[in-house]
Write an enzyme that holds these catalytic residues in place. Structure first.
Site, PDB file in Angstrom:
ATOM      1  N   LYS A 278       0.725  -1.283   0.018  1.00  0.00           N
ATOM      2  CA  LYS A 278      -0.023  -0.051   0.031  1.00  0.00           C
ATOM      3  C   LYS A 278       0.832   1.323   0.028  1.00  0.00           C
ATOM      4  O   LYS A 278       2.008   1.290   0.856  1.00  0.00           O
ATOM      5  CB  LYS A 278      -0.905  -0.140   1.269  1.00  0.00           C
ATOM      6  CG  LYS A 278      -1.772  -1.175   1.348  1.00  0.00           C
ATOM      7  CD  LYS A 278      -3.087  -0.960   0.184  1.00  0.00           C
ATOM      8  CE  LYS A 278      -4.260  -2.068   0.404  1.00  0.00           C
ATOM      9  NZ  LYS A 278      -5.069  -1.532  -0.501  1.00  0.00           N
TER      10      LYS A 278
ATOM     11  N   ASP B 257      -0.519  -0.410  -4.925  1.00  0.00           N
ATOM     12  CA  ASP B 257      -1.775  -0.057  -4.820  1.00  0.00           C
ATOM     13  C   ASP B 257      -1.793   1.344  -4.044  1.00  0.00           C
ATOM     14  O   ASP B 257      -1.347   1.461  -2.933  1.00  0.00           O
ATOM     15  CB  ASP B 257      -2.539  -1.105  -3.991  1.00  0.00           C
ATOM     16  CG  ASP B 257      -4.109  -0.780  -3.893  1.00  0.00           C
ATOM     17  OD1 ASP B 257      -4.570   0.382  -4.864  1.00  0.00           O
ATOM     18  OD2 ASP B 257      -4.923  -1.324  -3.256  1.00  0.00           O
TER      19      ASP B 257
ATOM     20  N   GLU C  53      -2.182  -0.029  -9.232  1.00  0.00           N
ATOM     21  CA  GLU C  53      -3.569  -0.297  -8.655  1.00  0.00           C
ATOM     22  C   GLU C  53      -4.068   1.181  -8.283  1.00  0.00           C
ATOM     23  O   GLU C  53      -3.472   1.807  -7.435  1.00  0.00           O
ATOM     24  CB  GLU C  53      -4.158  -1.111  -7.885  1.00  0.00           C
ATOM     25  CG  GLU C  53      -5.558  -1.406  -7.349  1.00  0.00           C
ATOM     26  CD  GLU C  53      -5.669  -2.499  -6.519  1.00  0.00           C
ATOM     27  OE1 GLU C  53      -6.904  -2.605  -5.871  1.00  0.00           O
ATOM     28  OE2 GLU C  53      -4.814  -3.545  -6.171  1.00  0.00           O
TER      29      GLU C  53
ATOM     30  N   ASP D 235      -9.828  -0.171  -9.573  1.00  0.00           N
ATOM     31  CA  ASP D 235     -10.469  -0.684  -8.393  1.00  0.00           C
ATOM     32  C   ASP D 235     -11.619   0.274  -7.900  1.00  0.00           C
ATOM     33  O   ASP D 235     -12.798   0.015  -8.545  1.00  0.00           O
ATOM     34  CB  ASP D 235      -9.521  -0.815  -7.476  1.00  0.00           C
ATOM     35  CG  ASP D 235     -10.098  -1.245  -5.964  1.00  0.00           C
ATOM     36  OD1 ASP D 235     -11.216  -1.671  -6.024  1.00  0.00           O
ATOM     37  OD2 ASP D 235      -9.411  -1.438  -5.083  1.00  0.00           O
TER      38      ASP D 235
ATOM     39  N   LYS E 223     -14.745  -6.212  -6.036  1.00  0.00           N
ATOM     40  CA  LYS E 223     -14.891  -6.709  -4.843  1.00  0.00           C
ATOM     41  C   LYS E 223     -16.146  -6.777  -4.426  1.00  0.00           C
ATOM     42  O   LYS E 223     -17.129  -6.042  -4.957  1.00  0.00           O
ATOM     43  CB  LYS E 223     -14.336  -5.282  -3.799  1.00  0.00           C
ATOM     44  CG  LYS E 223     -12.951  -4.920  -3.764  1.00  0.00           C
ATOM     45  CD  LYS E 223     -12.369  -4.014  -2.935  1.00  0.00           C
ATOM     46  CE  LYS E 223     -10.850  -4.052  -3.237  1.00  0.00           C
ATOM     47  NZ  LYS E 223     -10.197  -2.801  -2.367  1.00  0.00           N
TER      48      LYS E 223
END
Length: 368
Positions: A163, A191, A217, A242, A266
């Site tokens: 992250k 991401d 991402e 995303d 998701k």
């Protein structure tokens, strides 16, 4: 078989350590668990992990929406009427995808148990030999992230996701430090969770070209598809969307604009397995590989995502990591190294510890 009762539990799952991403820090994970029961006594479990920054829902609001708006629609319905039920949900209230997912997942768990089949058998059968899971590293100082990554690789993980999305200069250091710590044989994913603007994203991607990143991402804000397209056009690596895709209408826009190479599905964004299948089918038609991502769900949401990933060949990767991040979970999931294990047990294949659910529940309700 008809649904006779819905129980809803607002619970908080204990994390091993705080989870830090670009837009928030979580010291524990608020979740909403749902339990559906048929007149014959068969039980199915579902879950919602709402995120105010992603789904536009809070923990409290999701509980109230399920209790007052959605759960009553299920009483005396067949769990197999999944299309009709989603139509009823959508006619009743727009949006609220994680609230809808909480009940959708429980319906699929019920369908599997009633038919005596694992859920993946109901949605396409086994499309993969195995599902490798990555380890996800939250935002820390570059040196600490590198130490974490090295430890995970030593433990057998072949995929590392980090992250980022704060200061671009520090993010570049993070990416370089992690790559140096894990060597070249381990896959690396990055991401940003919408943390950069276009110029910042282009700088980070350009200055980490030697880090062999599999994909970057959601580098920019969810709504900024023009910037996403421009970044994709010059990126040496793949770009994954995303937060920019919640439903098939969003995905149509991404496909038409050629704004991304890959899609992160998701369950909490899409509203459950049923609408997620529509996303996977549309992505397959567009030649866009998919991933099933995590909102740090318990064993319930995690296995739901795993069954979805197993049932579709276009879903090439997954992040079914939630149970790895909890000090205790509502059910046991087995991992063999970095491979999540399936059983032939009906439904999601897990046994929920109802005593622990009640222990971590802050408030609950019953709808009949």
């Amino acid at each position: 078989m008809k649904i006779k009762k819905v129980d809803v539990f607002a619970a908080r799952l204990p994390l091993k350590e705080p989870f830090i991403i670009a837009y928030d820090q979580y010291n524990d994970m608020p979740t909403i668990l749902t339990r559906l029961e048929t007149a014959e006594g068969t039980v199915g479990w579902g879950e919602a992990v709402p995120d105010q920054h992603v789904t536009g829902e809070s923990w409290d609001s999701t509980f109230q929406i399920i209790k007052h708006e959605l759960a009553p629609l299920l009483i005396n319905e067949s769990p197999f009427s999944i299309d009709l039920i989603h139509k009823k949900f959508n006619n009743k209230i727009d949006g609220v995808p994680s609230a809808k997912a909480a009940l959708d997942l429980a319906l699929y768990d019920l369908m599997g148990k009633i038919t005596g089949q694992p859920v993946y058998q109901l949605i396409g059968g086994k499309s993969h030999q195995e599902l490798q899971v990555p380890q996800v590293i939250s935002i820390k100082d570059p040196e600490l992230m590198a130490v974490d990554a090295h430890r995970y690789v030593k433990a057998g993980f072949r995929n590392i996701k980090i992250k980022v999305g704060t200061d671009p200069s520090v993010d570049i250091e993070r990416i370089k430090a992690v790559r140096n710590s894990i060597g070249r044989s381990t896959k690396l994913r990055v991401d940003a969770n919408q943390g950069w603007d276009r110029i910042q994203a282009l700088r980070v991607i350009r200055e980490t070209v030697d880090c062999d990143v599999d994909w970057y991402e959601q580098p920019v804000k969810a709504y900024d598809l023009k910037s996403l397209k421009e970044i994709r056009a010059v990126s040496h690596a793949k770009i994954m969307v995303d937060e920019g895709v919640h439903n098939i209408h969003d995905l149509v826009n991404v496909v038409e604009m050629r704004a991304a190479d890959m899609l992160n599905i998701k369950l909490m964004k899409s509203g459950g397995i049923y609408p997620a299948l529509a996303l996977a089918n549309l992505a397959e038609a567009a030649g866009m590989p998919c991933q099933v991502g995590s909102m740090v769900e318990s064993a319930i949401g995690t296995m739901a995502g795993a069954h979805l990933a197993m049932g579709r060949s276009i879903i090439e990767t997954n992040e079914m990591v939630g149970p790895l991040m909890f000090s205790k979970d509502v059910a046991a999931i087995q991992y063999h190294g970095d491979v999540i294990q399936f059983s032939d047990t009906p439904g999601f294949g897990i046994e929920v510890d109802e005593y622990f659910v009640k222990e971590i529940t802050s408030f609950s309700c019953e709808i009949k």
